[in-house]
Design a protein around this motif. Structure first.
Motif, PDB file in Angstrom:
ATOM      1  N   ASP A  32      74.992 126.744  71.651  1.00 50.92           N
ATOM      2  CA  ASP A  32      74.220 127.452  70.465  1.00 50.92           C
ATOM      3  C   ASP A  32      73.226 126.248  70.015  1.00 50.92           C
ATOM      4  O   ASP A  32      72.110 126.568  69.817  1.00 50.92           O
ATOM      5  CB  ASP A  32      74.990 127.823  69.391  1.00 50.92           C
ATOM      6  N   ARG A  33      73.534 125.047  69.804  1.00 55.76           N
ATOM      7  CA  ARG A  33      72.845 124.019  69.347  1.00 55.76           C
ATOM      8  C   ARG A  33      71.688 123.673  70.520  1.00 55.76           C
ATOM      9  O   ARG A  33      70.490 123.456  69.977  1.00 55.76           O
ATOM     10  CB  ARG A  33      73.648 122.716  68.971  1.00 55.76           C
ATOM     11  N   VAL A  34      71.905 123.633  71.489  1.00 53.84           N
ATOM     12  CA  VAL A  34      70.945 123.307  72.759  1.00 53.84           C
ATOM     13  C   VAL A  34      70.136 124.461  72.488  1.00 53.84           C
ATOM     14  O   VAL A  34      68.779 124.178  72.718  1.00 53.84           O
ATOM     15  CB  VAL A  34      71.694 123.169  74.050  1.00 53.84           C
ATOM     16  N   ARG A  35      70.521 125.765  72.541  1.00 53.99           N
ATOM     17  CA  ARG A  35      69.778 127.034  72.616  1.00 53.99           C
ATOM     18  C   ARG A  35      68.644 127.013  71.551  1.00 53.99           C
ATOM     19  O   ARG A  35      67.762 127.329  71.562  1.00 53.99           O
ATOM     20  CB  ARG A  35      70.523 128.320  72.754  1.00 53.99           C
ATOM     21  N   ASN A  36      69.306 126.618  70.253  1.00 49.66           N
ATOM     22  CA  ASN A  36      68.490 126.731  69.096  1.00 49.66           C
ATOM     23  C   ASN A  36      67.304 125.489  69.048  1.00 49.66           C
ATOM     24  O   ASN A  36      66.208 125.655  68.797  1.00 49.66           O
ATOM     25  CB  ASN A  36      69.148 126.689  67.707  1.00 49.66           C
ATOM     26  N   ASN A  37      67.605 124.377  69.764  1.00 50.32           N
ATOM     27  CA  ASN A  37      66.526 123.382  70.104  1.00 50.32           C
ATOM     28  C   ASN A  37      65.735 123.568  71.041  1.00 50.32           C
ATOM     29  O   ASN A  37      64.609 122.858  71.151  1.00 50.32           O
ATOM     30  CB  ASN A  37      67.331 122.171  70.311  1.00 50.32           C
ATOM     31  N   HIS A  38      65.949 124.454  71.963  1.00 50.72           N
ATOM     32  CA  HIS A  38      65.102 124.786  72.896  1.00 50.72           C
ATOM     33  C   HIS A  38      64.942 126.179  73.142  1.00 50.72           C
ATOM     34  O   HIS A  38      65.153 127.058  74.099  1.00 50.72           O
ATOM     35  CB  HIS A  38      65.420 124.069  74.255  1.00 50.72           C
ATOM     36  N   PRO A  39      64.110 126.894  72.014  1.00 50.83           N
ATOM     37  CA  PRO A  39      64.241 128.348  71.978  1.00 50.83           C
ATOM     38  C   PRO A  39      63.419 128.892  73.161  1.00 50.83           C
ATOM     39  O   PRO A  39      63.751 130.411  73.726  1.00 50.83           O
ATOM     40  CB  PRO A  39      63.809 128.862  70.769  1.00 50.83           C
ATOM     41  N   SER A  40      62.365 128.149  73.644  1.00 49.59           N
ATOM     42  CA  SER A  40      61.640 128.934  74.672  1.00 49.59           C
ATOM     43  C   SER A  40      62.414 128.990  76.121  1.00 49.59           C
ATOM     44  O   SER A  40      62.158 129.777  76.853  1.00 49.59           O
ATOM     45  CB  SER A  40      60.358 127.848  74.856  1.00 49.59           C
ATOM     46  N   LEU A  41      63.332 128.070  76.397  1.00 46.28           N
ATOM     47  CA  LEU A  41      64.039 128.166  77.572  1.00 46.28           C
ATOM     48  C   LEU A  41      64.757 129.506  77.617  1.00 46.28           C
ATOM     49  O   LEU A  41      65.281 130.030  78.515  1.00 46.28           O
ATOM     50  CB  LEU A  41      64.899 127.006  77.683  1.00 46.28           C
ATOM     51  N   VAL A  42      65.146 129.918  76.294  1.00 49.79           N
ATOM     52  CA  VAL A  42      66.303 131.249  76.123  1.00 49.79           C
ATOM     53  C   VAL A  42      65.344 132.373  76.218  1.00 49.79           C
ATOM     54  O   VAL A  42      65.505 133.219  76.892  1.00 49.79           O
ATOM     55  CB  VAL A  42      66.784 131.127  75.021  1.00 49.79           C
ATOM     56  N   LYS A  43      64.199 132.325  75.301  1.00 42.67           N
ATOM     57  CA  LYS A  43      63.165 133.340  75.292  1.00 42.67           C
ATOM     58  C   LYS A  43      62.456 133.710  76.659  1.00 42.67           C
ATOM     59  O   LYS A  43      62.554 134.944  77.286  1.00 42.67           O
ATOM     60  CB  LYS A  43      62.332 133.085  74.340  1.00 42.67           C
ATOM     61  N   HIS A  44      62.201 132.756  77.486  1.00 40.68           N
ATOM     62  CA  HIS A  44      61.671 133.129  78.839  1.00 40.68           C
ATOM     63  C   HIS A  44      62.482 132.622  79.737  1.00 40.68           C
ATOM     64  O   HIS A  44      62.025 132.260  80.853  1.00 40.68           O
ATOM     65  CB  HIS A  44      60.462 132.248  78.652  1.00 40.68           C
ATOM     66  N   GLN A  45      63.611 132.929  79.982  1.00 37.61           N
ATOM     67  CA  GLN A  45      64.591 132.773  80.864  1.00 37.61           C
ATOM     68  C   GLN A  45      64.236 133.222  82.191  1.00 37.61           C
ATOM     69  O   GLN A  45      64.519 132.629  83.219  1.00 37.61           O
ATOM     70  CB  GLN A  45      66.107 133.143  80.641  1.00 37.61           C
ATOM     71  N   ASN A  46      63.823 134.418  82.394  1.00 30.89           N
ATOM     72  CA  ASN A  46      63.301 135.021  83.491  1.00 30.89           C
ATOM     73  C   ASN A  46      62.310 134.095  84.192  1.00 30.89           C
ATOM     74  O   ASN A  46      62.111 133.933  85.567  1.00 30.89           O
ATOM     75  CB  ASN A  46      62.918 136.353  83.341  1.00 30.89           C
ATOM     76  N   ALA A  47      61.140 133.756  83.235  1.00 25.37           N
ATOM     77  CA  ALA A  47      60.286 132.998  83.759  1.00 25.37           C
ATOM     78  C   ALA A  47      60.688 131.474  84.295  1.00 25.37           C
ATOM     79  O   ALA A  47      60.135 131.132  85.307  1.00 25.37           O
ATOM     80  CB  ALA A  47      59.048 132.960  82.687  1.00 25.37           C
ATOM     81  N   VAL A  48      61.721 131.023  83.654  1.00 23.11           N
ATOM     82  CA  VAL A  48      61.930 129.746  83.846  1.00 23.11           C
ATOM     83  C   VAL A  48      62.740 129.829  85.160  1.00 23.11           C
ATOM     84  O   VAL A  48      62.281 128.875  86.186  1.00 23.11           O
ATOM     85  CB  VAL A  48      62.792 129.250  82.876  1.00 23.11           C
ATOM     86  N   GLY A  49      63.555 130.752  85.483  1.00 19.02           N
ATOM     87  CA  GLY A  49      64.177 130.822  86.593  1.00 19.02           C
ATOM     88  C   GLY A  49      63.323 131.144  87.659  1.00 19.02           C
ATOM     89  O   GLY A  49      63.415 130.654  89.127  1.00 19.02           O
ATOM     90  N   MET A  50      62.181 132.205  87.486  1.00 17.72           N
ATOM     91  CA  MET A  50      61.274 132.171  88.674  1.00 17.72           C
ATOM     92  C   MET A  50      60.291 131.024  89.011  1.00 17.72           C
ATOM     93  O   MET A  50      60.022 130.829  90.083  1.00 17.72           O
ATOM     94  CB  MET A  50      60.394 133.551  88.315  1.00 17.72           C
ATOM     95  N   GLY A  51      60.203 130.302  87.949  1.00 20.00           N
ATOM     96  CA  GLY A  51      59.375 129.178  87.863  1.00 20.00           C
ATOM     97  C   GLY A  51      60.104 128.163  89.014  1.00 20.00           C
ATOM     98  O   GLY A  51      59.492 127.520  89.938  1.00 20.00           O
ATOM     99  N   ILE A  52      61.255 127.949  88.697  1.00 21.95           N
ATOM    100  CA  ILE A  52      62.123 127.076  89.512  1.00 21.95           C
ATOM    101  C   ILE A  52      62.221 127.538  90.850  1.00 21.95           C
ATOM    102  O   ILE A  52      62.125 126.577  91.917  1.00 21.95           O
ATOM    103  CB  ILE A  52      63.654 126.831  88.826  1.00 21.95           C
ATOM    104  N   PHE A  53      62.486 128.906  91.204  1.00 25.14           N
ATOM    105  CA  PHE A  53      62.582 129.542  92.434  1.00 25.14           C
ATOM    106  C   PHE A  53      61.330 129.163  93.488  1.00 25.14           C
ATOM    107  O   PHE A  53      61.287 128.791  94.202  1.00 25.14           O
ATOM    108  CB  PHE A  53      62.755 130.932  92.134  1.00 25.14           C
ATOM    109  N   LEU A  54      60.045 129.634  92.350  1.00 25.04           N
ATOM    110  CA  LEU A  54      58.738 129.150  93.447  1.00 25.04           C
ATOM    111  C   LEU A  54      58.416 127.811  93.684  1.00 25.04           C
ATOM    112  O   LEU A  54      58.163 127.509  94.720  1.00 25.04           O
ATOM    113  CB  LEU A  54      57.689 129.995  92.584  1.00 25.04           C
ATOM    114  N   THR A  55      58.782 126.905  92.781  1.00 24.54           N
ATOM    115  CA  THR A  55      58.675 125.558  92.916  1.00 24.54           C
ATOM    116  C   THR A  55      59.483 124.992  94.289  1.00 24.54           C
ATOM    117  O   THR A  55      59.015 124.248  94.991  1.00 24.54           O
ATOM    118  CB  THR A  55      58.844 124.840  91.818  1.00 24.54           C
TER     119      THR A  55
END
Length: 372
Positions: A32-55
């Motif tokens: 929870d602390r990590v998620r609160n410190n990096h809210p964009s990674l949680v909010k845009h989880q689909n985009a992060v996953g797709m970005g890693i996939f395409l890269t």
């Protein structure tokens, strides 16, 4: 009296489950602390996953193009592509737990297909979903097909070393076990007829035409060059047929760009995973007995090609919800929790114990205490 009487008493199991809940609670707080410190990674989880996939996919394609253009050497192509496939393995694992595009199945399955085609020596990920979710329920037991399939619980030796990095050899070197053991488990009441049918379906689905073909190409490639190497040491030359020699360009390209990186990644992942998980004497469903943290410095070369799996996977057994990058950000603090709670770190005795948690002497002591 059974050697595990003391471990399996009602009070002991209750205490073990309570310990699991305590560890989960503390690790969730870290998450929870990590998620609160990096809210964009949680909010845009689909985009992060797709970005890693395409890269990762583009990285493999770029490596292949540089190789065929004569710009990138063979060793670099294999090493870099193995790294990209390690990221794709982490994505596949997250996808199996429905962490990306859960509400948009089309993109979810596009990613599932992509991580499979870039790692075609692996099990079909739609099939692996069943074996992996089952693994979480029964980790370390006889029906844990996922870990046992990659040699968890086998005695160490040349045979296991060969099987660790080669899924085809892992099957063919254990054919009797695949045919005899399911019937034994049924007879002992550890599986039912429906389970037996599912086991056979999963085993059959694991051998895809693509994966089998690529493994055959890999084995023939290795044997071809091994034979040439032996002939060279004897100052001799093998008169290969012309039609076989004519295939070497495309076969070598396929091996360098796709097969060898996956063989390297597979060996590293399976070596780490099969030895950080315990087997055979841990209690079913007790999470803190399922695996250890395995991260000594001398295993860093292997960790590099399975994205630090040995250091982070034990965390996943307790907190399943996090994608791999959240888990990595939480590693340091999570390790503090695991150490405090007595989770083992770098228990290298697992190699001599065939991945059992304990020695025979340990259970002898339990027997003596139980009979006192």
């Amino acid at each position: 009296m059974s050697s595990t009487t003391g471990l399996n008493s009602a009070d002991s199991l209750k205490a073990a489950k309570q310990k699991d809940r305590q560890i989960q609670s503390e690790l969730m707080a870290v998450s929870d602390r990590v998620r609160n410190n990096h809210p964009s990674l949680v909010k845009h989880q689909n985009a992060v996953g797709m970005g890693i996939f395409l890269t990762s996919i583009l990285g493999m394609v770029l490596n292949g193009w540089l190789y065929f253009e004569g710009i990138m050497p063979v060793w670099m192509v294999i090493v870099l592509s193995a790294f990209w496939t390690s990221l794709l393995h982490e994505l596949e694992h997250d996808l199996i737990h429905y962490m990306y595009f859960r509400k948009t199945p089309f993109w979810h399955h596009v990613m599932m297909a992509g991580v499979y085609l870039a790692r075609p020596l692996t099990q079909n990920p739609w099939v692996r979903r069943h074996t992996h979710l089952h693994h979480h329920k029964v980790s370390g037991t006889e029906t844990d097909l996922e870990e046992r399939g990659i040699t968890n619980g086998e005695s160490w030796g040349i045979r296991r070393l060969l099987m660790v990095g080669d899924n085809m050899l892992a099957f063919y070197l254990r054919i009797p076990k695949y045919f005899i053991e399911p019937r034994r488990l049924l007879k002992e009441g550890k599986v039912n007829h429906k389970d037996l049918k599912n086991l056979r379906l999963i085993a059959a689905a694991s051998f895809t035409p693509l994966g089998t073909t690529l493994y055959l190409i890999w084995h023939l490639f290795v044997l071809f060059h091994l034979a040439n190497g032996i002939a060279w040491t004897l100052d001799a030359q093998i008169a290969w047929p012309q039609w076989l020699l004519a295939q070497q360009d495309w076969v070598t390209g396929l091996v360098v760009v796709l097969i060898a990186p996956n063989v390297l990644r597979t060996f590293c992942l399976h070596f780490i995973s099969s030895n950080m998980h315990y087997y055979g004497d841990n209690r079913s469903g007790i999470i803190h007995e399922q695996c250890q943290v395995m991260n000594p410095w001398y295993l860093l070369p292997l960790q590099a090609f399975c994205f630090n799996f040995g250091s982070t996977h034990a965390i996943h057994h307790f907190v399943v919800r996090d994608p791999f990058y959240i888990r990595h950000l939480a590693t340091k603090e999570s390790h503090e929790v695991l150490r405090k709670q007595g989770i083992r770190f770098n228990d290298m005795g697992t190699f001599s114990r065939a991945n059992r948690m304990h020695t025979k002497e340990h259970y002898a002591g339990i027997n003596e205490a139980a009979n006192a």
